[in-house]
Design a protein around this motif. Structure first.
Motif, PDB file in Angstrom:
ATOM      1  N   LYS A 116       0.933  -1.202   0.044  1.00  0.00           N
ATOM      2  CA  LYS A 116      -0.087  -0.362   0.148  1.00  0.00           C
ATOM      3  C   LYS A 116       1.130   1.495  -0.285  1.00  0.00           C
ATOM      4  O   LYS A 116       0.695   2.534  -0.305  1.00  0.00           O
ATOM      5  N   PHE A 117       2.160   0.993   0.250  1.00  0.00           N
ATOM      6  CA  PHE A 117       3.141   2.248   0.812  1.00  0.00           C
ATOM      7  C   PHE A 117       3.587   2.635  -0.476  1.00  0.00           C
ATOM      8  O   PHE A 117       4.509   3.082  -0.364  1.00  0.00           O
ATOM      9  N   LEU A 118       3.998   1.829  -1.930  1.00  0.00           N
ATOM     10  CA  LEU A 118       4.920   1.822  -2.754  1.00  0.00           C
ATOM     11  C   LEU A 118       3.902   2.635  -3.773  1.00  0.00           C
ATOM     12  O   LEU A 118       2.771   2.651  -3.991  1.00  0.00           O
ATOM     13  N   GLY A 119       4.916   3.203  -4.696  1.00  0.00           N
ATOM     14  CA  GLY A 119       4.712   3.735  -6.277  1.00  0.00           C
ATOM     15  C   GLY A 119       4.729   5.467  -4.834  1.00  0.00           C
ATOM     16  O   GLY A 119       5.184   5.849  -3.841  1.00  0.00           O
ATOM     17  N   GLU A 120       3.027   6.482  -5.693  1.00  0.00           N
ATOM     18  CA  GLU A 120       3.456   7.862  -5.602  1.00  0.00           C
ATOM     19  C   GLU A 120       2.461   7.526  -3.994  1.00  0.00           C
ATOM     20  O   GLU A 120       1.353   7.323  -4.598  1.00  0.00           O
ATOM     21  N   ILE A 121       2.733   7.850  -3.257  1.00  0.00           N
ATOM     22  CA  ILE A 121       2.281   8.636  -2.137  1.00  0.00           C
ATOM     23  C   ILE A 121       2.045  10.049  -1.413  1.00  0.00           C
ATOM     24  O   ILE A 121       3.064  10.543  -1.655  1.00  0.00           O
ATOM     25  N   ARG A 153       3.225  16.463   1.611  1.00  0.00           N
ATOM     26  CA  ARG A 153       3.568  15.591   0.497  1.00  0.00           C
ATOM     27  C   ARG A 153       3.848  14.920  -0.725  1.00  0.00           C
ATOM     28  O   ARG A 153       3.388  13.857  -0.130  1.00  0.00           O
ATOM     29  N   LYS A 154       3.599  14.920  -1.992  1.00  0.00           N
ATOM     30  CA  LYS A 154       4.103  14.010  -2.883  1.00  0.00           C
ATOM     31  C   LYS A 154       5.334  13.300  -2.981  1.00  0.00           C
ATOM     32  O   LYS A 154       6.434  13.869  -2.934  1.00  0.00           O
ATOM     33  N   GLY A 179      12.986  14.020   0.280  1.00  0.00           N
ATOM     34  CA  GLY A 179      11.851  14.512   1.149  1.00  0.00           C
ATOM     35  C   GLY A 179      11.028  13.597   1.428  1.00  0.00           C
ATOM     36  O   GLY A 179      10.251  13.653   2.214  1.00  0.00           O
ATOM     37  N   THR A 180      11.060  12.052   1.853  1.00  0.00           N
ATOM     38  CA  THR A 180      10.676  11.023   2.168  1.00  0.00           C
ATOM     39  C   THR A 180      10.978  11.195   4.006  1.00  0.00           C
ATOM     40  O   THR A 180      12.411  11.240   4.287  1.00  0.00           O
ATOM     41  N   TYR A 181       9.937  11.078   3.828  1.00  0.00           N
ATOM     42  CA  TYR A 181      10.353  11.322   6.451  1.00  0.00           C
ATOM     43  C   TYR A 181      10.217   9.681   5.950  1.00  0.00           C
ATOM     44  O   TYR A 181       8.779   9.258   6.506  1.00  0.00           O
ATOM     45  N   VAL A 182      11.438   9.302   6.508  1.00  0.00           N
ATOM     46  CA  VAL A 182      11.386   7.433   6.944  1.00  0.00           C
ATOM     47  C   VAL A 182      10.287   7.583   8.158  1.00  0.00           C
ATOM     48  O   VAL A 182       9.609   6.607   8.332  1.00  0.00           O
TER      49      VAL A 182
END
Length: 305
Positions: A116-121, A153-154, A179-182
């Protein structure tokens, strides 16, 4: 006096893949590396949290002109998630906000949730982040007990792989866009499982083209520094390794002369769009961008000094 101050240090050029230790800010790590190399100019390619360790590319000399390109590059992390507890910071530094039971949550359920968390989120940036609101860092406001509204944010999750499982903890590896927040990713996975979660360990293992490359610890740098500048410089990667996925074009000595004057060039058989690496022989001269008329305009010139 001012000019002499600006030229203090060695004209050293290259990229160091630092294995940043836990507890050290990216800026402090940068300043230590700069001092060890006695470098005239240095910069890093985007902050890595003090509570995270791993790859922090340090750009020295002309390499600082490429910092922005590495800042925009994909990142690779390995991190550990603890289910059943949410914290104020999304990691072990913050106070525990809520505890929920994890009974019945299985490895199979985790595997089912991850796609569910793969791709653009979309991610809501955490309050404990370096984003600014009216000139102040969000984490500064958070420490004052202030919470402000943030816009989602995307980001793009290219790959998310499950590693070692020792419930209520498990390990994940992620390949993600800038820009991804782990920490937010871990929290969202915890919510999808209905129990909440936070990050207990975070390590960056790759930046852009630098995946599978050896990293150098502070201790290794200090040992090399005792042997002299040549031993330190041997640890540096060539500047153009930051752009290995870009097409390369070669120019003649005459063309190189005009390129160094900042003039766009028409290069035979060059790409018709995008960014390129420009060489004269084996010498990396510039970062160029193809204009609408097909000419290559120099955007970052390598001076070698």
């Amino acid at each position: 006096m001012g000019r002499r101050g600006r030229n203090r240090g060695r004209a050293v050029n290259g990229i160091l893949l630092l294995d940043k230790p836990l507890g050290l800010s990216s800026n402090h790590a940068l300043q230590r590396v700069k001092r060890l190399f006695d470098a005239r100019k240095a910069g890093h390619t985007g902050s890595l949290d003090p509570l995270a360790d791993g790859m922090l590319p340090i750009c020295l000399g002309d390499a600082t002109k490429l910092s922005a390109f590495l800042l925009d590059a994909d990142k690779y992390y390995r991190f550990r998630v603890r289910l059943g507890e949410t914290t104020a910071t999304g990691d072990t530094e913050g106070d525990i906000l809520q505890r929920r039971p994890v009974d019945g949550i299985s490895a199979e359920q985790i595997r089912e949730v991850l796609p569910k968390f793969l791709g653009e989120i979309e991610q809501l940036p955490p309050m404990y982040s370096a984003l600014k609101h009216q000139g102040k860092r969000l984490y500064e406001l958070a420490r004052q007990g202030v919470e402000v509204e943030r816009e989602p944010r995307k980001v793009t999750i290219h790959a998310l792989e499950l590693g070692e499982i020792d419930l209520p903890e498990f390990e994940l590896s992620v390949h993600c866009s800038k820009g991804t927040y782990v920490r937010t990713l871990a929290e969202d996975i915890g919510e999808a499982l209905g129990c909440g979660a936070h990050v207990t360990a975070l390590r960056r293992i790759g930046v852009g083209p630098y995946t599978g490359y050896p990293m150098h610890t502070m201790e290794a740098l200090e040992a090399a520094a005792e042997q002299g500048s040549e031993a330190l410089d041997a640890l540096l990667l060539p500047i153009d390794t930051a752009l290995t996925d870009w097409p390369a074009v070669k120019v003649s000595a005459d063309m190189a002369f005009y390129l160094k004057q900042g003039q766009p060039l028409l290069v035979p058989k060059a790409p018709t769009e995008g960014w390129v690496r420009v060489y004269q022989g084996d010498d990396f001269l510039a970062v160029g961008q193809v204009q609408d008329d097909g000419r290559i305009a120099p955007k970052r010139l390598m001076t070698g000094g």
